[in-house]
Scaffold this active site. Structure first.
Site, PDB file in Angstrom:
ATOM      1  N   ASP A   1       0.821  -1.202   0.000  1.00 34.54           N
ATOM      2  CA  ASP A   1       0.000   0.000   0.000  1.00 34.54           C
ATOM      3  C   ASP A   1       0.868   1.270   0.000  1.00 34.54           C
ATOM      4  OD1 ASP A   1      -2.776   1.027   0.334  1.00 34.54           O
ATOM      5  OD2 ASP A   1      -1.976   1.859   2.200  1.00 34.54           O
TER       6      ASP A   1
ATOM      7  N   GLU B   1       2.019  -0.010  -4.756  1.00 34.86           N
ATOM      8  CA  GLU B   1       0.990   0.963  -5.129  1.00 34.86           C
ATOM      9  C   GLU B   1       1.618   2.354  -5.107  1.00 34.86           C
ATOM     10  OE1 GLU B   1      -3.323   2.760  -3.840  1.00 34.86           O
ATOM     11  OE2 GLU B   1      -1.646   2.706  -2.457  1.00 34.86           O
TER      12      GLU B   1
HETATM   13  C1  NOJ Z   1      -4.357   3.210  -0.799  1.00 39.24           C
HETATM   14  C2  NOJ Z   1      -5.480   2.228  -0.720  1.00 39.24           C
HETATM   15  O1  NOJ Z   1      -5.687   1.646  -1.976  1.00 39.24           O
HETATM   16  C3  NOJ Z   1      -6.684   2.977  -0.224  1.00 39.24           C
HETATM   17  O2  NOJ Z   1      -7.854   2.225  -0.320  1.00 39.24           O
HETATM   18  C4  NOJ Z   1      -6.404   3.410   1.188  1.00 39.24           C
HETATM   19  O3  NOJ Z   1      -7.479   4.178   1.659  1.00 39.24           O
HETATM   20  C5  NOJ Z   1      -5.124   4.237   1.277  1.00 39.24           C
HETATM   21  N1  NOJ Z   1      -4.044   3.663   0.523  1.00 39.24           N
HETATM   22  C6  NOJ Z   1      -4.665   4.362   2.689  1.00 39.24           C
HETATM   23  O4  NOJ Z   1      -4.190   3.121   3.149  1.00 39.24           O
END
Ligand code: NOJ
Length: 532
Positions: A204, A267
């Site tokens: 993440d 990500e």
């Molecule tokens: C990215 C995630 O995909 C999202 O859903 C989340 O709210 C934020 N990061 C914080 O963890």
């Protein structure tokens, strides 16, 4: 000449993202669970994907629906237990499916024991595990940094008289990755799950792991215009993409590699030039830094062609590309460009060079579901309402059948479903012209065609509304022609051999000399004849 090594599973394969709350509810509490996912594994095998990535299933107060983790080494009872997780791994592996977990290293939940300890007093042994600062010179937050989810990125803690930093919600305090104990503790988390057999992690928001050490104010966002959400007023450059994170990612990578052929997917919402740096020096960063650039791209042939060409050119030597059309944070593809155009978009995703990630429900053409204001759950929408940030519409339950609650659950689900009679798996499995039949055929073709699952990419043309490219592996080559417009179009088809697949199966294509007529929004895949 040495034989080329076979691609790894995460290169030739297809990743399928499951949002666990919304996939299948086995215990009828209105929220999906691990037992539900296990019950649907045969569907994933039938569909033909290679790996499933689960959004977080760890214990969590669920303020950000699992992205606020209060224990990294257990399963939230909403989803099941560690035993259920082991059952899922075994059942998936028994079917030849890989399992990728979500790893959330940037922040914990405020309910994590580490943070509770950290905030208990200034002399706590865990104080430095998070980012604590005194008030700014005039009082108030230490600097002007904003949270991704609205408001200041700093929250004042009355008890200890300091502010803590959170890139997201106040309930998601950022860990201090410059503290070696934090790094060691989080590396242990990776070991814990790798030992339990997981095949990889989607990590993440990796670009947020470190902030500048000077904590200087952010400059204004030069692209900010009146009417835009106030969260976008500043350029967040000091809050992310710091050099140290590459050392941290290389550490994760060494751990992953020590367990064999595992995958790390990062990500990262950054420009392509920055994303490609996350492959790391000597390709020792993440295996796949997520490339989300198709999500925001205007659906125009020339723009898509330029995007693909630019990305291919930016990839470091030996780096493996990847493409994403949708996820749990962004509007669904069928809503962004329309259900008909989404068919060609799926052909694009599944014929480009690089690992595709398919978001659950997109294979049946699910669209965003309007959520009445009183049912809104997403904290982003609740904190910054009215700017279209809400993610509930893209997280609605999967429709398996046309029954009430779509076969997802026997009781009212946590988010409403669309009209499942119009759009569901069972119905689409029987229809040769359905989105599901098309997606499955594309997956099968990609699997059997080395040109598609490992071959090179070459742009042929972006002519008007038509995007044409080839994929080639050794002597075998295919050409993909995508009509992105809602009108039929005549386009040159020199050198084309047999038709392998169309998004709109039907009568033979009209040909006029060397031109072929593509139907509105039609995409086709043809062989390139050997003489060409
Ligand atoms: C990215 C995630 O995909 C999202 O859903 C989340 O709210 C934020 N990061 C914080 O963890």
């Amino acid at each position: 000449m040495t034989a080329k090594a076979e691609p790894a599973w995460w290169q030739s394969g297809i990743v399928y993202q499951i949002y666990p709350r919304s996939f299948q509810d086995a215990n009828n509490d209105g929220i999906g669970d691990l037992a539900g996912i296990i019950a649907r594994l045969d569907y994933l095998v039938w569909l033909g994907v290679d790996a499933l990535w689960l959004s977080p299933v760890y214990p969590s107060p669920m303020v950000d629906f699992g992205y606020d983790v209060s224990n990294y080494v257990d399963i939230d009872p909403i989803f099941g237990s560690l035993d259920d997780f082991t059952r899922l791994i075994d059942a998936a592996h028994g079917r030849g499916l890989k399992v990728i977990m979500d790893f959330v290293p940037n922040h914990t939940s405020e309910a994590h024991p580490w943070f509770m300890d950290s905030r208990s007093c200034r002399t706590s042994a865990k104080r430095d595990w998070y980012i604590w600062r005194d008030a700014g010179p005039g009082g108030g937050p230490p600097n002007n940094w904003l949270s991704e989810f609205g408001g200041s990125a700093w929250t004042y803690d009355e008890a200890t008289g300091q502010y803590y930093y959170h890139a997201y919600l106040p309930q998601q305090p950022d860990l201090n990755w410059r503290n070696p104990d934090v790094r060691a503790a989080m590396q242990e988390v990776l070991h814990f799950w790798f030992k339990r057999g997981v095949d990889g992690f989607r990590i993440d928001t990796v670009h947020h792991l470190y902030e500048v050490t000077t904590f200087v104010d952010n400059p204004p966002n030069p692209d900010f215009k009146p009417g835009m959400a106030p969260t976008l007023a500043l350029d967040r450059r000091n809050q992310y993409d710091q050099p140290e994170l590459h050392t941290t990612l290389a550490g994760f990578r060494r751990i992953a590699d020590s367990y064999g052929e595992r995958v790390l997917i990062g990500e990262i919402y950054l420009p392509l030039e920055r994303i490609v740096t996350y492959y790391g020096a000597d390709l020792m960063g993440v295996h796949l830094p997520f490339n989300f650039h198709l999500i925001g791209a205007p659906w125009k042939a020339k723009i898509l062609a330029d995007l693909i060409t630019r990305y291919e050119a930016l990839l470091p030597p030996g780096a493996w590309p990847n493409w994403v059309l949708g996820n749990h944070d962004r509007a669904r593809i069928a809503s962004r460009i329309g259900p008909e155009a989404a068919r060609a978009a799926t052909m694009l995703l599944l014929t480009l060079r690089g690992t595709p990630t398919l978001y659950y429900g997109d294979e049946i053409g699910m669209t965003d579901v309007a959520i009445p204001p009183e049912k809104v759950q997403d904290p982003w929408e609740l904190r910054v309402p009215g700017f279209g940030f809400g993610r509930d519409p893209v997280r609605t339950p999967m429709a398996w059948t046309g029954e009430p609650h779509g076969g997802f659950s026997l009781c009212a689900p946590w988010l409403p479903l669309h009209d499942t009679r119009a759009l569901n798996v069972a119905d689409q499995q029987t229809r040769p012209d359905s989105m599901l039949t098309l997606t499955r055929a594309l997956i099968a073709l990609r699997r059997e065609e080395p040109a598609l699952n490992r071959g090179s990419y070459g742009l042929i043309a972006a002519r008007g509304d038509v995007l044409v490219y080839e994929r080639r592996h050794g002597a075998r080559a295919v050409m993909v022609l995508l009509n992105l417009a809602a009108a039929p179009v005549y386009t040159p088809i020199d050198g084309a051999g047999a038709l392998l697949l169309s998004t709109h199966p039907g009568d033979a294509h009209e040909r006029v000399g060397a031109l072929v007529c593509l139907r509105p929004h039609e995409g086709i895949i043809v062989e390139i004849s050997r003489e060409a």
